[in-house]
Design a protein around this motif. Structure first.
Motif, PDB file in Angstrom:
ATOM      1  N   TYR A  37       5.023 -17.309  -6.514  1.00  0.00           N
ATOM      2  CA  TYR A  37       4.198 -16.194  -6.966  1.00  0.00           C
ATOM      3  C   TYR A  37       3.122 -15.922  -5.921  1.00  0.00           C
ATOM      4  N   LEU A  38       2.877 -14.637  -5.651  1.00  0.00           N
ATOM      5  CA  LEU A  38       1.892 -14.244  -4.657  1.00  0.00           C
ATOM      6  C   LEU A  38       0.791 -13.410  -5.306  1.00  0.00           C
ATOM      7  N   THR A  39      -0.423 -13.526  -4.798  1.00  0.00           N
ATOM      8  CA  THR A  39      -1.518 -12.691  -5.267  1.00  0.00           C
ATOM      9  C   THR A  39      -1.399 -11.314  -4.623  1.00  0.00           C
ATOM     10  N   ALA A  40      -2.169 -10.361  -5.124  1.00  0.00           N
ATOM     11  CA  ALA A  40      -2.162  -9.012  -4.547  1.00  0.00           C
ATOM     12  C   ALA A  40      -2.620  -9.056  -3.091  1.00  0.00           C
ATOM     13  N   ASP A  41      -3.638  -9.855  -2.803  1.00  0.00           N
ATOM     14  CA  ASP A  41      -4.113  -9.980  -1.421  1.00  0.00           C
ATOM     15  C   ASP A  41      -3.027 -10.536  -0.503  1.00  0.00           C
ATOM     16  N   GLU A  42      -2.304 -11.537  -0.975  1.00  0.00           N
ATOM     17  CA  GLU A  42      -1.231 -12.129  -0.162  1.00  0.00           C
ATOM     18  C   GLU A  42      -0.121 -11.123   0.098  1.00  0.00           C
ATOM     19  N   VAL A  43       0.239 -10.351  -0.931  1.00  0.00           N
ATOM     20  CA  VAL A  43       1.292  -9.338  -0.766  1.00  0.00           C
ATOM     21  C   VAL A  43       0.843  -8.268   0.220  1.00  0.00           C
ATOM     22  N   ALA A  44      -0.388  -7.782   0.054  1.00  0.00           N
ATOM     23  CA  ALA A  44      -0.905  -6.740   0.946  1.00  0.00           C
ATOM     24  C   ALA A  44      -0.963  -7.235   2.398  1.00  0.00           C
ATOM     25  N   ASP A  45      -1.419  -8.467   2.592  1.00  0.00           N
ATOM     26  CA  ASP A  45      -1.471  -9.024   3.950  1.00  0.00           C
ATOM     27  C   ASP A  45      -0.074  -9.178   4.540  1.00  0.00           C
ATOM     28  N   LYS A  46       0.842  -9.671   3.734  1.00  0.00           N
ATOM     29  CA  LYS A  46       2.215  -9.906   4.209  1.00  0.00           C
ATOM     30  C   LYS A  46       2.903  -8.590   4.594  1.00  0.00           C
ATOM     31  N   LEU A  47       2.688  -7.545   3.795  1.00  0.00           N
ATOM     32  CA  LEU A  47       3.341  -6.260   4.052  1.00  0.00           C
ATOM     33  C   LEU A  47       2.526  -5.342   4.951  1.00  0.00           C
ATOM     34  N   LYS A  48       1.294  -5.787   5.288  1.00  0.00           N
ATOM     35  CA  LYS A  48       0.391  -5.002   6.126  1.00  0.00           C
ATOM     36  C   LYS A  48       0.100  -3.631   5.503  1.00  0.00           C
ATOM     37  N   ILE A  49      -0.245  -3.678   4.216  1.00  0.00           N
ATOM     38  CA  ILE A  49      -0.622  -2.480   3.488  1.00  0.00           C
ATOM     39  C   ILE A  49      -1.971  -2.736   2.813  1.00  0.00           C
ATOM     40  N   SER A  50      -2.599  -1.669   2.344  1.00  0.00           N
ATOM     41  CA  SER A  50      -3.874  -1.841   1.649  1.00  0.00           C
ATOM     42  C   SER A  50      -3.618  -2.169   0.180  1.00  0.00           C
ATOM     43  N   LEU A  51      -4.640  -2.680  -0.474  1.00  0.00           N
ATOM     44  CA  LEU A  51      -4.526  -2.956  -1.911  1.00  0.00           C
ATOM     45  C   LEU A  51      -4.321  -1.668  -2.693  1.00  0.00           C
ATOM     46  N   VAL A  52      -4.908  -0.570  -2.225  1.00  0.00           N
ATOM     47  CA  VAL A  52      -4.733   0.728  -2.895  1.00  0.00           C
ATOM     48  C   VAL A  52      -3.267   1.138  -2.869  1.00  0.00           C
ATOM     49  N   THR A  53      -2.609   0.930  -1.742  1.00  0.00           N
ATOM     50  CA  THR A  53      -1.174   1.243  -1.637  1.00  0.00           C
ATOM     51  C   THR A  53      -0.374   0.365  -2.585  1.00  0.00           C
ATOM     52  N   LEU A  54      -0.705  -0.908  -2.636  1.00  0.00           N
ATOM     53  CA  LEU A  54       0.001  -1.823  -3.529  1.00  0.00           C
ATOM     54  C   LEU A  54      -0.167  -1.402  -4.980  1.00  0.00           C
ATOM     55  N   TRP A  55      -1.384  -1.025  -5.391  1.00  0.00           N
ATOM     56  CA  TRP A  55      -1.610  -0.573  -6.765  1.00  0.00           C
ATOM     57  C   TRP A  55      -0.854   0.722  -7.047  1.00  0.00           C
ATOM     58  N   SER A  56      -0.757   1.576  -6.034  1.00  0.00           N
ATOM     59  CA  SER A  56       0.015   2.812  -6.187  1.00  0.00           C
ATOM     60  C   SER A  56       1.493   2.493  -6.404  1.00  0.00           C
ATOM     61  N   TRP A  57       1.998   1.529  -5.658  1.00  0.00           N
ATOM     62  CA  TRP A  57       3.392   1.114  -5.828  1.00  0.00           C
ATOM     63  C   TRP A  57       3.617   0.524  -7.208  1.00  0.00           C
ATOM     64  N   ASP A  58       2.611  -0.186  -7.736  1.00  0.00           N
ATOM     65  CA  ASP A  58       2.718  -0.725  -9.103  1.00  0.00           C
ATOM     66  C   ASP A  58       2.908   0.418 -10.095  1.00  0.00           C
ATOM     67  N   ARG A  59       2.097   1.458  -9.968  1.00  0.00           N
ATOM     68  CA  ARG A  59       2.193   2.606 -10.890  1.00  0.00           C
ATOM     69  C   ARG A  59       3.516   3.339 -10.757  1.00  0.00           C
ATOM     70  N   LYS A  60       4.040   3.416  -9.521  1.00  0.00           N
ATOM     71  CA  LYS A  60       5.309   4.110  -9.287  1.00  0.00           C
ATOM     72  C   LYS A  60       6.518   3.264  -9.654  1.00  0.00           C
ATOM     73  N   GLY A  61       6.308   1.972  -9.895  1.00  0.00           N
ATOM     74  CA  GLY A  61       7.411   1.093 -10.261  1.00  0.00           C
ATOM     75  C   GLY A  61       8.128   0.472  -9.071  1.00  0.00           C
ATOM     76  N   ILE A  62       7.590   0.667  -7.875  1.00  0.00           N
ATOM     77  CA  ILE A  62       8.209   0.052  -6.692  1.00  0.00           C
ATOM     78  C   ILE A  62       8.029  -1.454  -6.756  1.00  0.00           C
ATOM     79  N   THR A  63       6.829  -1.890  -7.124  1.00  0.00           N
ATOM     80  CA  THR A  63       6.555  -3.306  -7.337  1.00  0.00           C
ATOM     81  C   THR A  63       6.234  -3.517  -8.807  1.00  0.00           C
ATOM     82  N   SER A  64       6.499  -4.703  -9.293  1.00  0.00           N
ATOM     83  CA  SER A  64       6.222  -4.980 -10.710  1.00  0.00           C
ATOM     84  C   SER A  64       5.538  -6.338 -10.841  1.00  0.00           C
TER      85      SER A  64
END
Length: 101
Positions: A37-64
């Protein structure tokens, strides 16, 4: 209305029984031992994206994300599956350019 007289010990026992009965109805979900299991910070760092992008992907269903108490975690295996479905950036750009013509 009926008044019930009880001792503190009887009240404590009654409350404990009610709590145990309620807890026995709650399903327990235990994480898989081999699942990472990864935290949001770990995922964002690993994918080189911002937390805002990650939260947007959560809303769009790309990540769950999975909620564990008040914490949000991402299953590494789920992330790997999600990104297999997304075409590489070059392909997405070519498709959008060819659609504009």
């Amino acid at each position: 209305m009926e008044l019930i007289i009880t001792t503190p010990d009887q009240l404590q026992t009654t409350i404990e029984q009610a709590i145990n009965k309620a807890l026995s109805r709650v399903p327990t979900i235990e994480p898989k031992a081999d699942e990472e299991y990864l935290t949001a910070d770990e995922v964002a760092d690993k994918l080189k994206i911002s937390l805002v992008t990650l939260w947007s992907w959560d809303r769009k269903g790309i990540t769950s994300p999975v909620r564990i108490g008040n914490m949000k975690r991402y299953r590494k295996s789920e992330l790997d599956k999600a990104f297999e479905r997304i075409p590489p950036i070059k392909e997405r750009r070519r498709k959008s350019i060819s659609n504009e013509r």
